[in-house]
Design a protein around this motif. Structure first.
Motif, short mmCIF file in Angstrom:
data_model
loop_
_atom_site.label_atom_id
_atom_site.label_comp_id
_atom_site.label_asym_id
_atom_site.label_seq_id
_atom_site.Cartn_x
_atom_site.Cartn_y
_atom_site.Cartn_z
N GLU B 17 0.83 -1.20 0.00
CA GLU B 17 0.00 0.00 0.00
C GLU B 17 0.87 1.27 0.00
O GLU B 17 0.68 2.15 -0.82
N LEU B 49 3.64 6.76 9.74
CA LEU B 49 2.35 6.70 10.43
C LEU B 49 1.30 6.00 9.56
O LEU B 49 0.52 5.18 10.05
N THR B 50 1.30 6.35 8.29
CA THR B 50 0.36 5.70 7.37
C THR B 50 0.60 4.19 7.37
O THR B 50 -0.35 3.39 7.43
N LEU B 53 -0.53 2.53 10.69
CA LEU B 53 -1.99 2.42 10.77
C LEU B 53 -2.52 1.35 9.82
O LEU B 53 -3.49 0.66 10.11
N GLU B 56 -2.01 -1.89 11.63
CA GLU B 56 -3.09 -2.05 12.63
C GLU B 56 -4.36 -2.56 11.97
O GLU B 56 -4.96 -3.55 12.42
N GLN B 57 -4.77 -1.88 10.89
CA GLN B 57 -6.03 -2.24 10.22
C GLN B 57 -5.97 -3.67 9.69
O GLN B 57 -6.92 -4.44 9.82
N PHE B 67 -6.09 -3.38 18.74
CA PHE B 67 -4.91 -2.94 19.48
C PHE B 67 -4.36 -1.69 18.79
O PHE B 67 -4.76 -1.36 17.67
N THR B 68 -3.46 -1.01 19.43
CA THR B 68 -2.89 0.18 18.79
C THR B 68 -1.37 0.13 18.83
O THR B 68 -0.77 -0.30 19.81
N LEU B 69 -0.81 0.56 17.72
CA LEU B 69 0.65 0.69 17.62
C LEU B 69 1.07 2.15 17.71
O LEU B 69 2.25 2.46 17.64
N THR B 70 0.07 3.02 17.78
CA THR B 70 0.39 4.45 17.67
C THR B 70 0.24 5.17 19.00
O THR B 70 0.17 6.39 19.02
#
Lengths: 579, 98
Positions: B17, B49-50, B53, B56-57, B67-70
């Motif tokens: 992506e 960051l993109t 995210l 994550e998605q 969960f979050t990586l950010t």
């Protein structure tokens, strides 16, 4: 607009750098340079032409805003304040005016429609209502986008793009609220990729390099099965089975493209009589014989047949796409005719229609009357060719009853004139490229004339097929600035009628001599051949300059009726005048 | 329980992506050794960051819990987790209790 030097300024109230990166790195033409304007300064940038971002050589711009940021009344509506739709639309009008004023600074301006984040649901059932002096947010958004399109409809440089389709295509991942909070990037890369592909497709259309002809195979492409084995009664087409329906659906999609001026042709390994019988007799055929501009149905090599068909239709191979279910045939055509676009085609027959829609090859900035009647023109041309058998050239020309209407550029012909100006290659003396606005600007001087030529004969109307211009200098010498003619009407004396109109203007302006200076390109040798061998003009030894001394009258062909028309008349009325 | 290969697949999907916006000279290879962040990394801050995210998605779309990586814990306290594809995969597996 020149495909080689596209520099796009990106103006947005959200982080748009990734769109710039995709436009730059995407391999599809045109190559692009991009500049990202200051973040969230949209109104200021649109209002102020003196800002440095406008002075860095950009010839295109993307203006991509969030509705709640561009339209303050809409922001208040999103907060559920009572705001009327009239107030919101007045703000939209003001924003559209800003776009219109700024659009003069570039050759093309792209404006994506307003969308909300994919997760935004608002008030659910109230979203589409209008009552008690206010309006639902989604309903207002629909009205805002419709109003924006309406206000920008007549701006030839402005292209409104449907961002809701990019959002739908990306689905739930179109927006990411965390990404917005952390980076102020409103849209995902998936949305930007779709946007970039659409922008490039429109640029190709503006530059006149979109595709014009779809060459189709028959068996397992337009219908299911082999007609030579099963007969037309035995092929899968229409009816109540999903495969038959998918082929009928695909034919409908092709027919809808034909309605926008895309030409359809057939190249198929089949017995011609059997195949044409199937097209004529099968009641489920959506595409009829008259929907095809031409065909080559035989057992010869398909690449050879495509080449012959394209020559017959006076098109370039680079304007062709070839659709065939058979990968071996596709590979053969790809290898033999690299200029032809041969898309990979799904093995799953039910996916043909989405595959056709996914091709971004047919975008154009506008659709002209000529576009709409193109296939009919080819059918008339077939009848003309048939009428030519066993008569002399002079008898044939006289029998055509050619009528040429010449008119100054105006609102009724500028779209088609610009389209012709920017895509004609073969019969083109100087191959200049200019936008609609530039063409109109050029003709403002009283010492210049630019005429559009409409050609008709007893078989039908070719529409606007020629453009020529002349500029008279101070020393009594006039120069032909442009001389271009569609291949469809070459070799019938139209060229001499065009020269007559230019020479008449030059004479009236006091010119003693008019000169045409040939500028060679890779593709305009037919123009040189005409001026050298058939124009009747004097020429230099290098065959680069051709002239006429006005002391002598230029011989206008007697088989042509030449009349002056009105370039400001609506195109349809002008066409009707030819009927 | 997270399987490392599943996480690597999600990371590779995210690489596909973000590569669209990377330009030919900055393409990230789908390789455990590919550097993501720090010296030799090819992503700028927006790109990183993109990318994170996206991971994550994709991990959540593969059926793993949210969960979050950010968050600060991930991005500030454990920057080495984002160094390479392999270290990120290990970190995600650890976060998911693999």
């Amino acid at each position: 607009m020149d495909l080689k030097t596209l520099h796009t300024l990106l103006i947005a109230d959200h982080t748009i750098d990734q769109l710039g990166a995709i436009l730059k790195s995407d391999a599809d033409a045109p190559a692009m340079k991009t500049t990202v304007a200051h973040f969230d300064q949209v109104q200021q940038i649109l209002m102020n032409p003196a800002l440095s971002c406008w002075k860095e050589g950009a010839n295109a711009a993307v203006v991509w805003t969030r509705p709640e940021r561009a339209i303050d009344s809409f922001r208040r509506l999103m907060n559920h304040e009572r705001v009327s739709l009239d107030e919101i639309l007045a703000d939209v009008d003001a924003f559209a005016d800003l776009i219109l004023r700024a659009s003069d600074r570039v050759e093309a301006m792209f404006v994506p429609t307003w969308v909300l984040p994919s997760w935004w649901r608002g008030t659910g059932g109230l979203e589409m209502k209008q009552a008690k002096g206010t309006v639902g947010v989604h309903r207002a958004l629909i009205a805002m986008n419709a109003r924006l399109c309406e206000r920008l409809d007549n701006a030839s440089r402005v292209h409104v793009l449907d961002a809701s389709r990019w959002m739908a295509s990306a689905g739930k991942t179109a927006t990411n609220h965390k990404l917005w909070l952390m980076t102020k990037a409103m849209f995902s890369l998936e949305v930007f990729k779709d946007a970039a592909a659409d922008i490039k497709a429109i640029v190709r259309g503006v530059c006149g390099v979109s595709k014009k002809l779809i060459v189709l195979d028959l068996d397992d492409t337009l219908w299911g099965g082999i007609v030579g084995e099963n007969g037309w009664e035995g092929v899968a087409l229409g009816g109540h089975d999903p495969i038959g329906e998918s082929f009928a659906d695909f034919q409908r999609a092709l027919k809808s493209l034909k309605h926008t001026g895309i030409i359809l042709g057939i190249v198929s390994k089949n017995d011609e009589k059997t195949a044409l019988t199937a097209i004529r007799e099968n009641p489920e055929m959506v595409l009829k014989e008259g929907d095809f501009a031409g065909w080559r149905i035989n057992w010869q090599d398909k690449a050879t047949n495509i080449k012959a068909l394209v020559e017959e239709l006076n098109l370039g191979l680079d304007s062709v796409i070839f659709i065939d279910d058979n990968p071996a045939e596709r590979a053969r055509v790809k290898e033999t005719l690299p200029q032809v676009t041969v898309p990979d085609w799904p093995a799953d027959k039910m996916m043909y229609t989405p595959a056709l829609h996914a091709l971004r090859l047919f975008d154009r900035p506008s659709v002209t009357d000529e576009d709409l009647g193109r296939t009919e023109m080819y059918v008339a041309e077939r009848q003309r060719s048939e009428s030519r058998v066993n008569v002399s050239m002079d008898e044939w020309l006289a029998s055509l009853q050619l009528k040429i209407t010449y008119e100054a550029l105006g609102s009724g012909n500028i779209k088609r004139a610009a389209q012709l100006f920017n895509k004609t290659n073969q019969m083109n003396l100087t191959t200049r490229r200019m936008t609609e606005a530039e063409l109109l600007d050029w003709t403002k001087s009283g010492k210049r004339a630019m005429y559009a030529y409409r050609v008709a004969d007893r078989f039908g109307d070719y529409g606007l097929t020629g453009l020529a211009s002349v500029e008279v200098g101070a020393g009594g010498e006039a120069i032909v600035a442009d001389f271009l003619l569609s291949c469809r009407v070459m070799g019938r004396g139209v060229e001499k009628a065009m020269l007559t109109t230019l020479l008449n203007f030059a004479s009236q302006m006091g010119a003693k001599k008019t000169t045409a200076k040939y500028i060679e390109t890779k593709r305009n040798k037919p123009c040189l051949d005409y001026f050298k061998d058939e124009s009747g003009l004097a020429k230099n030894d290098a065959n680069t300059e051709f002239w006429w001394e006005h002391a002598m009258a230029f011989p206008m062909p007697t088989h042509i009726t030449l009349v002056e028309g009105d370039g400001n008349a609506p195109a349809s009325e002008t066409e009707a005048a030819h009927a | 329980m997270a399987n490392k290969q599943q996480i690597l697949d999600a990371i590779y999907g995210a690489i596909d992506e973000v590569n669209a916006a990377q330009g030919s000279e900055n393409q990230i290879a789908k390789d455990p050794k590919s550097v993501l962040f720090g010296q030799g990394g090819k992503l700028d801050s927006l790109g990183l960051l993109t990318f994170v995210l996206q991971v994550e998605q994709r991990v959540q779309s593969a059926g793993h819990p949210s969960f979050t990586l950010t968050d600060e814990k991930s991005m500030a306290d454990t920057p080495t987790a984002f160094r390479t594809v392999d270290t990120l995969a290990d970190y995600v597996v650890g976060r998911l209790g693999g």
